[in-house]
Each structure stands twice: as structure tokens, then as C-alpha cells.
Design a protein around this motif. Structure first.
Motif, PDB file in Angstrom:
ATOM      1  N   LEU A 263       0.833  -1.215   0.000  1.00  0.00           N
ATOM      2  CA  LEU A 263       0.000   0.000   0.000  1.00  0.00           C
ATOM      3  C   LEU A 263       0.860   1.255   0.000  1.00  0.00           C
ATOM      4  O   LEU A 263       0.516   2.260  -0.629  1.00  0.00           O
ATOM      5  N   GLU A 264       2.008   1.201   0.686  1.00  0.00           N
ATOM      6  CA  GLU A 264       2.919   2.351   0.687  1.00  0.00           C
ATOM      7  C   GLU A 264       3.445   2.624  -0.725  1.00  0.00           C
ATOM      8  O   GLU A 264       3.519   3.769  -1.170  1.00  0.00           O
ATOM      9  N   LEU A 265       3.794   1.536  -1.439  1.00  0.00           N
ATOM     10  CA  LEU A 265       4.250   1.685  -2.823  1.00  0.00           C
ATOM     11  C   LEU A 265       3.156   2.341  -3.664  1.00  0.00           C
ATOM     12  O   LEU A 265       3.413   3.222  -4.489  1.00  0.00           O
ATOM     13  N   ALA A 266       1.919   1.909  -3.426  1.00  0.00           N
ATOM     14  CA  ALA A 266       0.787   2.428  -4.201  1.00  0.00           C
ATOM     15  C   ALA A 266       0.574   3.915  -3.925  1.00  0.00           C
ATOM     16  O   ALA A 266       0.342   4.703  -4.852  1.00  0.00           O
ATOM     17  N   ARG A 267       0.661   4.285  -2.664  1.00  0.00           N
ATOM     18  CA  ARG A 267       0.459   5.701  -2.304  1.00  0.00           C
ATOM     19  C   ARG A 267       1.544   6.575  -2.937  1.00  0.00           C
ATOM     20  O   ARG A 267       1.257   7.647  -3.486  1.00  0.00           O
ATOM     21  N   ALA A 268       2.767   6.096  -2.853  1.00  0.00           N
ATOM     22  CA  ALA A 268       3.879   6.872  -3.417  1.00  0.00           C
ATOM     23  C   ALA A 268       3.713   6.996  -4.934  1.00  0.00           C
ATOM     24  O   ALA A 268       3.962   8.056  -5.518  1.00  0.00           O
ATOM     25  N   LYS A 269       3.265   5.921  -5.559  1.00  0.00           N
ATOM     26  CA  LYS A 269       3.100   5.928  -7.015  1.00  0.00           C
ATOM     27  C   LYS A 269       1.990   6.880  -7.433  1.00  0.00           C
ATOM     28  O   LYS A 269       2.106   7.613  -8.407  1.00  0.00           O
ATOM     29  N   ARG A 270       0.886   6.865  -6.704  1.00  0.00           N
ATOM     30  CA  ARG A 270      -0.233   7.753  -7.041  1.00  0.00           C
ATOM     31  C   ARG A 270       0.229   9.210  -6.984  1.00  0.00           C
ATOM     32  O   ARG A 270      -0.023   9.991  -7.901  1.00  0.00           O
ATOM     33  N   ARG A 271       0.940   9.534  -5.930  1.00  0.00           N
ATOM     34  CA  ARG A 271       1.408  10.918  -5.782  1.00  0.00           C
ATOM     35  C   ARG A 271       2.401  11.280  -6.875  1.00  0.00           C
ATOM     36  O   ARG A 271       2.301  12.332  -7.491  1.00  0.00           O
ATOM     37  N   ALA A 272       3.348  10.389  -7.118  1.00  0.00           N
ATOM     38  CA  ALA A 272       4.408  10.673  -8.098  1.00  0.00           C
ATOM     39  C   ALA A 272       3.831  10.922  -9.486  1.00  0.00           C
ATOM     40  O   ALA A 272       4.389  11.688 -10.265  1.00  0.00           O
ATOM     41  N   LYS A 273       2.715  10.277  -9.789  1.00  0.00           N
ATOM     42  CA  LYS A 273       2.159  10.381 -11.141  1.00  0.00           C
ATOM     43  C   LYS A 273       1.049  11.399 -11.259  1.00  0.00           C
ATOM     44  O   LYS A 273       0.545  11.641 -12.355  1.00  0.00           O
ATOM     45  N   GLY A 274       0.655  11.981 -10.151  1.00  0.00           N
ATOM     46  CA  GLY A 274      -0.441  12.942 -10.210  1.00  0.00           C
ATOM     47  C   GLY A 274      -1.757  12.301 -10.589  1.00  0.00           C
ATOM     48  O   GLY A 274      -2.636  12.947 -11.170  1.00  0.00           O
ATOM     49  N   ALA A 275      -1.922  11.012 -10.266  1.00  0.00           N
ATOM     50  CA  ALA A 275      -3.183  10.321 -10.550  1.00  0.00           C
ATOM     51  C   ALA A 275      -4.167  10.564  -9.417  1.00  0.00           C
ATOM     52  O   ALA A 275      -3.775  10.816  -8.279  1.00  0.00           O
ATOM     53  N   ASP A 276      -5.460  10.484  -9.744  1.00  0.00           N
ATOM     54  CA  ASP A 276      -6.477  10.638  -8.709  1.00  0.00           C
ATOM     55  C   ASP A 276      -6.634   9.349  -7.921  1.00  0.00           C
ATOM     56  O   ASP A 276      -6.839   9.369  -6.703  1.00  0.00           O
ATOM     57  N   LEU A 277      -6.572   8.238  -8.624  1.00  0.00           N
ATOM     58  CA  LEU A 277      -6.741   6.929  -7.999  1.00  0.00           C
ATOM     59  C   LEU A 277      -5.627   6.008  -8.474  1.00  0.00           C
ATOM     60  O   LEU A 277      -5.171   6.113  -9.620  1.00  0.00           O
ATOM     61  N   LEU A 278      -5.210   5.101  -7.612  1.00  0.00           N
ATOM     62  CA  LEU A 278      -4.259   4.080  -8.036  1.00  0.00           C
ATOM     63  C   LEU A 278      -4.740   2.713  -7.547  1.00  0.00           C
ATOM     64  O   LEU A 278      -5.040   2.530  -6.375  1.00  0.00           O
ATOM     65  N   VAL A 279      -4.855   1.808  -8.498  1.00  0.00           N
ATOM     66  CA  VAL A 279      -5.327   0.449  -8.210  1.00  0.00           C
ATOM     67  C   VAL A 279      -4.100  -0.440  -8.087  1.00  0.00           C
ATOM     68  O   VAL A 279      -3.282  -0.490  -9.010  1.00  0.00           O
TER      69      VAL A 279
END
Ligand code: CTP
Ligand code: CA
Length: 232
Positions: free
Chosen positions: A162-178
Motif C-alpha cells: 500500500l505504501e508503494l501504491a500511495r507513493a506511485k499515485r502521488r508521483a504520477k499525479g493520478a487521482d486513484l491508483l489500483v
């Protein structure tokens, strides 16, 4: 989800879905690829169309049947996928980047088939970075377009996943990350999937498990609830 499915809650919406895995050409007969089958992305495209959306599926080397009811743009490499997604994304309500995009491509594509050389026991390929399509969209003016990224990770620990997912969402400027976990025999060609959806504020906004079609509807429930007011 069942109520939403019957409700045509995506009627009047334009949704772009990328699915499959890119192939990066080396020469006329060879490529670097990945194990993505396209199953989860295709299920999302099909489910979105069933819920009334006008869907453009950007399809990269699918290993599953194409869904009905969608406009399909066939691509192979990351650069082709980027062009097709960018074009389709203009004015879209949501862009769902389920495709597995190669991070690197061969620096040069040989016009002729590469021949082995006698006595040469090692061959080094030079690769160059591909553009990050989702991050580019995230950094661009995409007002009114919900951006949804995917991450397939081999991390077994749930909290670290989940930490990887949160970091990825932020890094990419996405609204949601699955995010889902994959392994040698898990995730890619499987019929079942387990995902968590991470949203702004790092919250887990949904979790879904089951057939890729049921997971698709779970993801679309989140998307439907977050689209900018408008159509529908
Ligand atoms: N993605 C993209 N363009 C790329 C690479 C990835 O648009 N060149 C998108 C994928 O479609 C996915 C999301 O970014 O929606 C996350 O992809 P992933 O490979 O997990 O992220 P990376 O940033 O490439 O991180 P990693 O180094 O872990 O591969
Ligand atoms: Ca990557």
C-alpha cells in the motif's frame, strides 16, 4: 455495485482504457515484452460500456478476446500507446491506465534482423527510458478528467504494498491508483484478482476481490462516484 450496474450510471461519459502490455521492437522479428494479458483492462472496458459509457480501448497486444461495444485503437509499443491515449484523452471523463507500459525500449531499432556473431558470447542491449504516459497526463492540464493508474507489484507485505501504491499515485499525479500483487503465476493471466484502490489523502477508497469482471465493476463504482458533475 449490482445496483450501479443496472443503473447505466456511466451513460454520457467518455472513458479511455488502456490494456495489455507494450512490445518494444528490437528488429523486424523481435521485441521486449511483458506478461500482461490485458484481461483486467478489457474487463474494465467491457463493464464500462455495459454501464453506458462511450469507451475507447487502447489495446496493446491483447491475449484475450476484444470486448464488444467499445471503440478499439490497436497499438504495440509504448510510444504508439502514448499517442493513442493522448488523442483519446482529450475531453474524456476518465483515463484508466491498466496497460503494462515498458519503462525502457531499445535505443535503436535495427532495420535488418540482428544476426548472432560467432565467438561473441555476450550481447549487451542499450535501452532508453520511455515517457511516463500517466505522469505526463497528471502533469498536464487535465481538468475534468479523472486519472486512474494501476500498479502490479511483487511486494508480499500488505502495508508495504500500500505504501508503494500511495507513493506511485502521488508521483504520477493520478487521482486513484489500483494496486495488486503479482508473481510468476499470480495476477497476469489469472481469472481472479484482488485489488485495493488508493485515493487522495492516501486513503484506501475501495477493495475488490473476485473475477476480473467483478473487480472491474468495483473499480468503476469508485470512478463513477468521483467523476466531475456533468453528463449522466
Ligand atoms: N505507466 C505509464 N507510462 C509508463 C510506465 C507506466 O503510463 N512509461 C503507467 C501504467 O500504465 C500504470 C502506472 O503508470 O497505470 C504504474 O505503472 P508501474 O509500472 O507500476 O509504475 P512505474 O512508475 O513504472 O514504477 P516501477 O519502477 O515500479 O515500474
Ligand atoms: Ca514500470
Amino acid at each position: 455495485a449490482d445496483v450501479a450496474r443496472g443503473a447505466h450510471d456511466l451513460a454520457g461519459r467518455r472513458i479511455v482504457v488502456s490494456a495489455g502490455g507494450t512490445r518494444e521492437p528490437l528488429d523486424p522479428v523481435r521485441f521486449l515484452g511483458n506478461r500482461s494479458s490485458g484481461k483486467q483492462g478489457v474487463a474494465i472496458a467491457e463493464a464500462a460500456a455495459a454501464r453506458g459509457a462511450e469507451v475507447t480501448l487502447v489495446a496493446a497486444n491483447l491475449e484475450v478476446a476484444e470486448p464488444g461495444g467499445c471503440r478499439i485503437r490497436h497499438v504495440s509499443s509504448a510510444l504508439e500507446l502514448r499517442d493513442a491515449v493522448r488523442e483519446a484523452a482529450v475531453g474524456a471523463d476518465a483515463v484508466v491506465m491498466a496497460a503494462a507500459v515498458a519503462d525502457y525500449r531499445p535505443a535503436a531499432v535495427s532495420e535488418a534482423k540482428i544476426k548472432k556473431v560467432d565467438g561473441q558470447d555476450h550481447l549487451t542491449l542499450e535501452l532508453v527510458r520511455n515517457p511516463d504516459i500517466l505522469a505526463e497526463l497528471g502533469a498536464s492540464d487535465h481538468d475534468g478528467t479523472l486519472l486512474v493508474g494501476f500498479a502490479a507489484e511483487t511486494e508480499a507485505d500488505r502495508d508495504r504494498l500500500l505504501e508503494l501504491a500511495r507513493a506511485k499515485r502521488r508521483a504520477k499525479g493520478a487521482d486513484l491508483l489500483v494496486v495488486n500483487r503479482v508473481g510468476w503465476s499470480q495476477g497476469f493471466a489469472a481469472d481472479e484478482n484482488t485489488v485495493a484502490v488508493v485515493g487522495p489523502d492516501d486513503a484506501i477508497v475501495a477493495e475488490a476481490s473476485g473475477s476480473k469482471m467483478s473487480v472491474a465493476h468495483g473499480i468503476l463504482d469508485v470512478i463513477a462516484g468521483r467523476l466531475a458533475p456533468g453528463a449522466a
